[in-house]
Design a protein around this motif. Structure first.
Motif, PDB file in Angstrom:
ATOM      1  N   CYS A 106      42.867 -30.651  97.482  1.00 16.00           N
ATOM      2  CA  CYS A 106      44.976 -31.205  97.298  1.00 16.00           C
ATOM      3  C   CYS A 106      45.652 -30.351  98.485  1.00 16.00           C
ATOM      4  CB  CYS A 106      44.964 -31.393  95.613  1.00 16.00           C
ATOM      5  SG  CYS A 106      43.924 -32.472  95.113  1.00 16.00           S
ATOM      6  N   GLU A 107      45.542 -29.530  98.717  1.00 17.75           N
ATOM      7  CA  GLU A 107      46.785 -28.554  99.329  1.00 17.75           C
ATOM      8  C   GLU A 107      45.917 -28.792 101.024  1.00 17.75           C
ATOM      9  OE1 GLU A 107      49.504 -25.342  99.035  1.00 17.75           O
ATOM     10  OE2 GLU A 107      48.763 -26.775  98.238  1.00 17.75           O
ATOM     11  N   ARG A 108      45.279 -28.491 100.904  1.00 18.73           N
ATOM     12  CA  ARG A 108      45.228 -29.129 102.899  1.00 18.73           C
ATOM     13  C   ARG A 108      45.954 -30.428 103.083  1.00 18.73           C
ATOM     14  NH1 ARG A 108      39.772 -32.752 103.802  1.00 18.73           N
ATOM     15  NH2 ARG A 108      41.353 -33.705 102.211  1.00 18.73           N
ATOM     16  N   TYR A 109      45.973 -31.634 102.192  1.00 25.46           N
ATOM     17  CA  TYR A 109      46.111 -33.171 102.479  1.00 25.46           C
ATOM     18  C   TYR A 109      47.726 -32.475 101.888  1.00 25.46           C
ATOM     19  CZ  TYR A 109      47.114 -38.024 102.659  1.00 25.46           C
ATOM     20  OH  TYR A 109      47.815 -39.173 103.130  1.00 25.46           O
ATOM     21  N   ARG A 110      48.128 -31.695 101.365  1.00 21.16           N
ATOM     22  CA  ARG A 110      49.640 -31.692 100.829  1.00 21.16           C
ATOM     23  C   ARG A 110      50.417 -31.322 101.951  1.00 21.16           C
ATOM     24  NH1 ARG A 110      53.346 -27.881  99.575  1.00 21.16           N
ATOM     25  NH2 ARG A 110      51.960 -26.777  98.943  1.00 21.16           N
TER      26      ARG A 110
ATOM     27  N   ARG B  18      48.736 -33.790 105.657  1.00 17.17           N
ATOM     28  CA  ARG B  18      48.412 -34.898 105.957  1.00 17.17           C
ATOM     29  C   ARG B  18      47.414 -35.639 106.350  1.00 17.17           C
ATOM     30  NH1 ARG B  18      51.446 -36.266 101.559  1.00 17.17           N
ATOM     31  NH2 ARG B  18      53.081 -35.073 101.396  1.00 17.17           N
ATOM     32  N   GLU B  19      46.149 -34.689 106.446  1.00 18.95           N
ATOM     33  CA  GLU B  19      44.899 -35.469 107.527  1.00 18.95           C
ATOM     34  C   GLU B  19      44.026 -35.029 106.545  1.00 18.95           C
ATOM     35  OE1 GLU B  19      43.301 -31.900 109.902  1.00 18.95           O
ATOM     36  OE2 GLU B  19      45.081 -32.787 110.679  1.00 18.95           O
ATOM     37  N   HIS B  20      42.686 -35.415 106.480  1.00 16.81           N
ATOM     38  CA  HIS B  20      41.485 -35.319 106.128  1.00 16.81           C
ATOM     39  C   HIS B  20      40.261 -34.472 106.396  1.00 16.81           C
ATOM     40  CE1 HIS B  20      42.299 -37.636 103.004  1.00 16.81           C
ATOM     41  NE2 HIS B  20      42.885 -38.925 103.860  1.00 16.81           N
TER      42      HIS B  20
ATOM     43  N   LEU C 257      42.099 -23.885 106.565  1.00 17.17           N
ATOM     44  CA  LEU C 257      41.774 -22.831 105.523  1.00 17.17           C
ATOM     45  C   LEU C 257      43.123 -21.366 105.610  1.00 17.17           C
ATOM     46  CD1 LEU C 257      39.707 -23.212 103.693  1.00 17.17           C
ATOM     47  CD2 LEU C 257      38.663 -24.153 105.133  1.00 17.17           C
ATOM     48  N   GLU C 258      43.318 -21.634 107.021  1.00 18.34           N
ATOM     49  CA  GLU C 258      44.643 -20.908 107.530  1.00 18.34           C
ATOM     50  C   GLU C 258      45.771 -21.193 107.072  1.00 18.34           C
ATOM     51  OE1 GLU C 258      44.398 -17.606 108.198  1.00 18.34           O
ATOM     52  OE2 GLU C 258      42.597 -17.748 108.743  1.00 18.34           O
ATOM     53  N   ALA C 259      46.100 -22.288 106.495  1.00 17.93           N
ATOM     54  CA  ALA C 259      47.441 -23.041 105.978  1.00 17.93           C
ATOM     55  C   ALA C 259      47.228 -23.284 104.886  1.00 17.93           C
ATOM     56  CB  ALA C 259      47.812 -24.317 106.646  1.00 17.93           C
ATOM     57  N   VAL C 260      46.233 -23.162 103.945  1.00 18.72           N
ATOM     58  CA  VAL C 260      45.722 -22.853 102.695  1.00 18.72           C
ATOM     59  C   VAL C 260      45.988 -21.645 101.829  1.00 18.72           C
ATOM     60  CG1 VAL C 260      44.414 -23.631 100.724  1.00 18.72           C
ATOM     61  CG2 VAL C 260      44.615 -25.237 102.611  1.00 18.72           C
ATOM     62  N   ARG C 261      45.720 -20.378 103.271  1.00 17.29           N
ATOM     63  CA  ARG C 261      45.717 -19.295 102.859  1.00 17.29           C
ATOM     64  C   ARG C 261      46.693 -18.525 103.017  1.00 17.29           C
ATOM     65  NH1 ARG C 261      41.566 -15.380 104.193  1.00 17.29           N
ATOM     66  NH2 ARG C 261      40.997 -16.183 105.295  1.00 17.29           N
ATOM     67  N   ALA C 262      48.260 -18.854 103.348  1.00 15.06           N
ATOM     68  CA  ALA C 262      49.310 -18.723 103.742  1.00 15.06           C
ATOM     69  C   ALA C 262      50.326 -19.792 103.164  1.00 15.06           C
ATOM     70  CB  ALA C 262      49.668 -19.002 104.936  1.00 15.06           C
ATOM     71  N   ALA C 263      50.019 -20.687 102.599  1.00 13.03           N
ATOM     72  CA  ALA C 263      50.414 -21.076 100.775  1.00 13.03           C
ATOM     73  C   ALA C 263      50.393 -20.700  99.468  1.00 13.03           C
ATOM     74  CB  ALA C 263      49.770 -23.087 101.335  1.00 13.03           C
ATOM     75  N   ARG C 264      49.063 -19.897  99.659  1.00 11.58           N
ATOM     76  CA  ARG C 264      48.332 -19.440  99.057  1.00 11.58           C
ATOM     77  C   ARG C 264      49.400 -18.175  98.759  1.00 11.58           C
ATOM     78  NH1 ARG C 264      42.527 -17.979  96.783  1.00 11.58           N
ATOM     79  NH2 ARG C 264      43.309 -17.952  93.932  1.00 11.58           N
ATOM     80  N   GLY C 265      49.030 -17.106  99.907  1.00  8.66           N
ATOM     81  CA  GLY C 265      49.603 -16.039  99.401  1.00  8.66           C
ATOM     82  C   GLY C 265      51.477 -16.652  99.125  1.00  8.66           C
ATOM     83  N   ARG C 266      52.521 -17.093  99.898  1.00 12.38           N
ATOM     84  CA  ARG C 266      53.641 -17.147  99.751  1.00 12.38           C
ATOM     85  C   ARG C 266      54.064 -17.835  97.911  1.00 12.38           C
ATOM     86  NH1 ARG C 266      53.140 -19.802 104.041  1.00 12.38           N
ATOM     87  NH2 ARG C 266      52.874 -22.042 103.372  1.00 12.38           N
TER      88      ARG C 266
ATOM     89  N   MET D 272      32.665 -22.984 103.584  1.00 17.10           N
ATOM     90  CA  MET D 272      34.015 -22.488 104.072  1.00 17.10           C
ATOM     91  C   MET D 272      35.513 -22.010 103.722  1.00 17.10           C
ATOM     92  SD  MET D 272      34.704 -25.935 107.274  1.00 17.10           S
ATOM     93  CE  MET D 272      36.419 -25.518 107.882  1.00 17.10           C
ATOM     94  N   ILE D 273      35.476 -22.490 101.829  1.00 13.97           N
ATOM     95  CA  ILE D 273      35.756 -22.162 100.986  1.00 13.97           C
ATOM     96  C   ILE D 273      35.948 -20.164 100.485  1.00 13.97           C
ATOM     97  CG2 ILE D 273      36.916 -22.585  98.632  1.00 13.97           C
ATOM     98  CD1 ILE D 273      37.001 -25.256  99.310  1.00 13.97           C
TER      99      ILE D 273
END
Length: 286
Positions: free
Chosen positions: A257-261, A264-266, A273-282, A235-236
């Motif tokens: 770790c970024e997913r849970y931050r 807050r779920e597993h 993955l979209e949330a992680v991608r967006a956070a990385r872009g910011r 997926m990554i």
């Protein structure tokens, strides 16, 4: 360059002074490079074996070994550096006496060493090794005892390498990965091995609770790798959120770790993955 004045006593004195001078210069150069001094320090047999995990040992016998492969000591790591140059003048008389004996052709008894992979650690004969290296010899006769370890004794050049081996050993004791999984779960930051162990054990606890069953360590390692690590890594890769220089296990840990931050779920899904991608872009834009 080894000198020959015709006087073994004078030459032995010169040998010692040359060895001391080279040791001091190497130590100073390491300090100037910044933080690299442990690369020139003699390695501790106990520290290496503790990091790798001791399994067994057996006596090999007497054989000729390369001096360059002798990298450490059992109990005199402060008296000689990695190339077995003396770090002080405390044992100068003994050193020079051996140097004279070597120069005049006296029979020198074999040293006594532990062998760990391709590395050798001196139990007895430190001064003999030091003199032999100073005289430019390539090999030395040694009584060898081989030590078998849990981890392969390769890639050990500094104390940071030992720290990494130590943490990897702890991981494999808690989560006994084998084969492809063992090779894939590799990281550069030593303490990340502890994080991986906790991550796997937490996943197993949640899985056992959900299924109402028990899994042993071997099953835990196999199932986590097949059911969690491999699918998530795919997926990554598909989402394009793995760094260009990241190892697979490093990418998994960072994204998990970024997913849970963020969420807050597993659970793993495309929204994660979209949330992680967006956070990385910011973070890149800030």
């Amino acid at each position: 360059m080894v000198s020959d004045s015709g006087s073994p006593r004078v030459d032995a004195e010169s040998d010692f002074m040359r060895a001391r001078r080279h040791q001091v210069l190497s130590s100073l150069a390491a300090r100037v490079r910044g933080g690299a001094e442990d690369v020139v320090q003699s390695m501790s047999f106990d520290e290496v074996v503790h990091a790798l995990g001791r399994r067994a040992e057996h006596y090999v016998g007497t054989k000729v070994i390369p001096l360059d492969a002798i990298v450490g000591s059992v109990d005199k790591t402060r008296d000689f550096d990695r190339r077995f140059r003396p770090t002080s003048a405390r044992s100068r008389q003994r050193w020079e006496r051996l140097a004279r004996a070597s120069r005049t052709g006296e029979e020198i008894p074999p040293i006594d060493v532990y062998q760990v992979g391709d590395y050798y650690f001196v139990r007895d004969g430190h001064h003999r090794v030091s003199v032999a290296r100073s005289l430019g010899l390539k090999d030395i006769e040694a009584q060898v005892t081989a030590v078998e370890t849990l981890l392969r004794p390769v890639g050990i050049n500094s104390r940071r390498d030992l720290e990494r081996k130590h943490w990897r050993r702890i991981l494999l004791e808690r989560v006994p990965f084998t084969g492809e999984a063992r090779a894939a779960v590799a990281v550069d930051e030593p303490t990340d091995y502890g994080v991986i162990a906790e991550t796997v054990e937490a996943w197993a606890t949640r899985t056992m609770h959900a299924e109402g069953t028990y899994m042993d360590q071997k099953t835990m390692a196999e199932r986590w790798y097949a059911e969690e690590f491999v699918p998530v890594l795919e997926m990554i890769e598909e989402a394009g959120v793995r760094g260009p220089d990241e190892r697979p296990a490093e990418a998994y840990l960072r994204v998990a770790c970024e997913r849970y931050r963020l969420i807050r779920e597993h659970e793993w899904n495309t929204e994660v993955l979209e949330a992680v991608r967006a956070a990385r872009g910011r973070s890149r834009r800030s």
